[in-house]
Design a protein around this motif. Sequence first.
Motif, PDB file in Angstrom:
ATOM      1  N   GLY A   1     -13.753  48.675 -60.637  1.00 58.53           N
ATOM      2  CA  GLY A   1     -14.942  49.040 -60.867  1.00 58.53           C
ATOM      3  C   GLY A   1     -15.838  47.675 -60.492  1.00 58.53           C
ATOM      4  N   VAL A   2     -15.176  46.977 -59.657  1.00 55.31           N
ATOM      5  CA  VAL A   2     -15.385  45.586 -58.745  1.00 55.31           C
ATOM      6  C   VAL A   2     -15.440  46.458 -57.543  1.00 55.31           C
TER       7      VAL A   2
ATOM      8  N   ARG B   1     -19.474  55.125 -70.749  1.00 55.32           N
ATOM      9  CA  ARG B   1     -17.349  56.030 -70.329  1.00 55.32           C
ATOM     10  C   ARG B   1     -17.079  55.216 -69.854  1.00 55.32           C
ATOM     11  N   SER B   2     -17.133  55.319 -68.323  1.00 58.44           N
ATOM     12  CA  SER B   2     -16.744  55.076 -67.141  1.00 58.44           C
ATOM     13  C   SER B   2     -16.317  53.907 -66.760  1.00 58.44           C
ATOM     14  N   LYS B   3     -17.522  52.572 -67.271  1.00 60.02           N
ATOM     15  CA  LYS B   3     -17.455  51.099 -67.555  1.00 60.02           C
ATOM     16  C   LYS B   3     -16.271  50.957 -68.601  1.00 60.02           C
ATOM     17  N   ALA B   4     -16.466  51.882 -69.850  1.00 59.87           N
ATOM     18  CA  ALA B   4     -15.452  51.017 -70.167  1.00 59.87           C
ATOM     19  C   ALA B   4     -14.165  51.238 -70.484  1.00 59.87           C
TER      20      ALA B   4
ATOM     21  N   ASN C   1     -13.121  51.194 -66.977  1.00 62.38           N
ATOM     22  CA  ASN C   1     -12.868  49.880 -66.142  1.00 62.38           C
ATOM     23  C   ASN C   1     -13.086  48.662 -66.176  1.00 62.38           C
ATOM     24  N   VAL C   2     -13.696  48.106 -67.590  1.00 61.86           N
ATOM     25  CA  VAL C   2     -13.364  47.059 -67.941  1.00 61.86           C
ATOM     26  C   VAL C   2     -12.237  46.773 -68.708  1.00 61.86           C
ATOM     27  N   VAL C   3     -11.638  47.543 -68.739  1.00 62.44           N
ATOM     28  CA  VAL C   3     -10.463  47.664 -69.895  1.00 62.44           C
ATOM     29  C   VAL C   3      -9.406  47.942 -68.914  1.00 62.44           C
ATOM     30  N   ALA C   4      -8.938  48.233 -68.264  1.00 58.59           N
ATOM     31  CA  ALA C   4      -8.390  48.252 -66.487  1.00 58.59           C
ATOM     32  C   ALA C   4      -8.266  46.851 -65.874  1.00 58.59           C
ATOM     33  N   THR C   5      -9.489  46.445 -65.778  1.00 60.63           N
ATOM     34  CA  THR C   5      -9.746  44.611 -65.420  1.00 60.63           C
ATOM     35  C   THR C   5      -9.152  44.186 -65.816  1.00 60.63           C
ATOM     36  N   CYS C   6      -9.019  44.462 -67.698  1.00 61.72           N
ATOM     37  CA  CYS C   6      -9.073  43.625 -68.469  1.00 61.72           C
ATOM     38  C   CYS C   6      -7.230  43.033 -68.821  1.00 61.72           C
ATOM     39  N   CYS C   7      -6.495  44.285 -68.181  1.00 61.23           N
ATOM     40  CA  CYS C   7      -5.599  44.134 -67.965  1.00 61.23           C
ATOM     41  C   CYS C   7      -5.240  43.829 -66.079  1.00 61.23           C
TER      42      CYS C   7
END
Length: 218
Positions: A116-117, A83-86, A88-94
Amino acid sequence: MNAAGRSEFFARLRAANPAPKTELAYATPFQLLIAVILSAQATDRSVNLATRRLFADAPDAAAMAALGEERLMDYINRIGLYRSKAKNVVATCCLLLERHGGEVPATREALEALPGVGRKTANVVLNVVFGEPTIAVDTHIFRVGNRTGLAPGKTPLAVEEKLLRCVPAEFREHAHHWLILHGRYICKARRPECWRCPVADLCSYRGKTAPPGGSEAS
């Protein structure tokens, strides 16, 4: 371990595996970044199982951002902390789309500004994608550095800094992967397989093991 020992240590690891690579599956720098974010507290195998379908459907930052958190979780829900990874991943992509044209940035500062990095993930990307001689200290490298006497330290950062100082320059680019693979398959946490270790005679570990059925090595 002295300088001669460190040089021999890495020479033997290189002889056994001249061109080590990450075991995470990826086709682009973006996909590697996402795979490394997902790999925190998860096995490479579980990440590869998830990303096989994920990267086929969302191969780049724009497509993955478009998935959104809920749909992304459907792909990664068998990975720990999904859940937290999802999120972070979406926020990173944005942020990649907003600040970097969807591309993976080549500086530590820009990478660590992504959700997440952290330092370890940034080090992996800098090493694998951009060829920088960084060393991402995970649990395997931390264990190997301390157990062997190669680079003892009380924290991952201390081990990283010591490795960057003591690893001979000719081995620095691939040191990260040699140490991870050594820790993953030979210098294991519960029972290191010292009887088949190519650097056992250079290692300061006192509890060296013998083959199953044999007595502990001295």
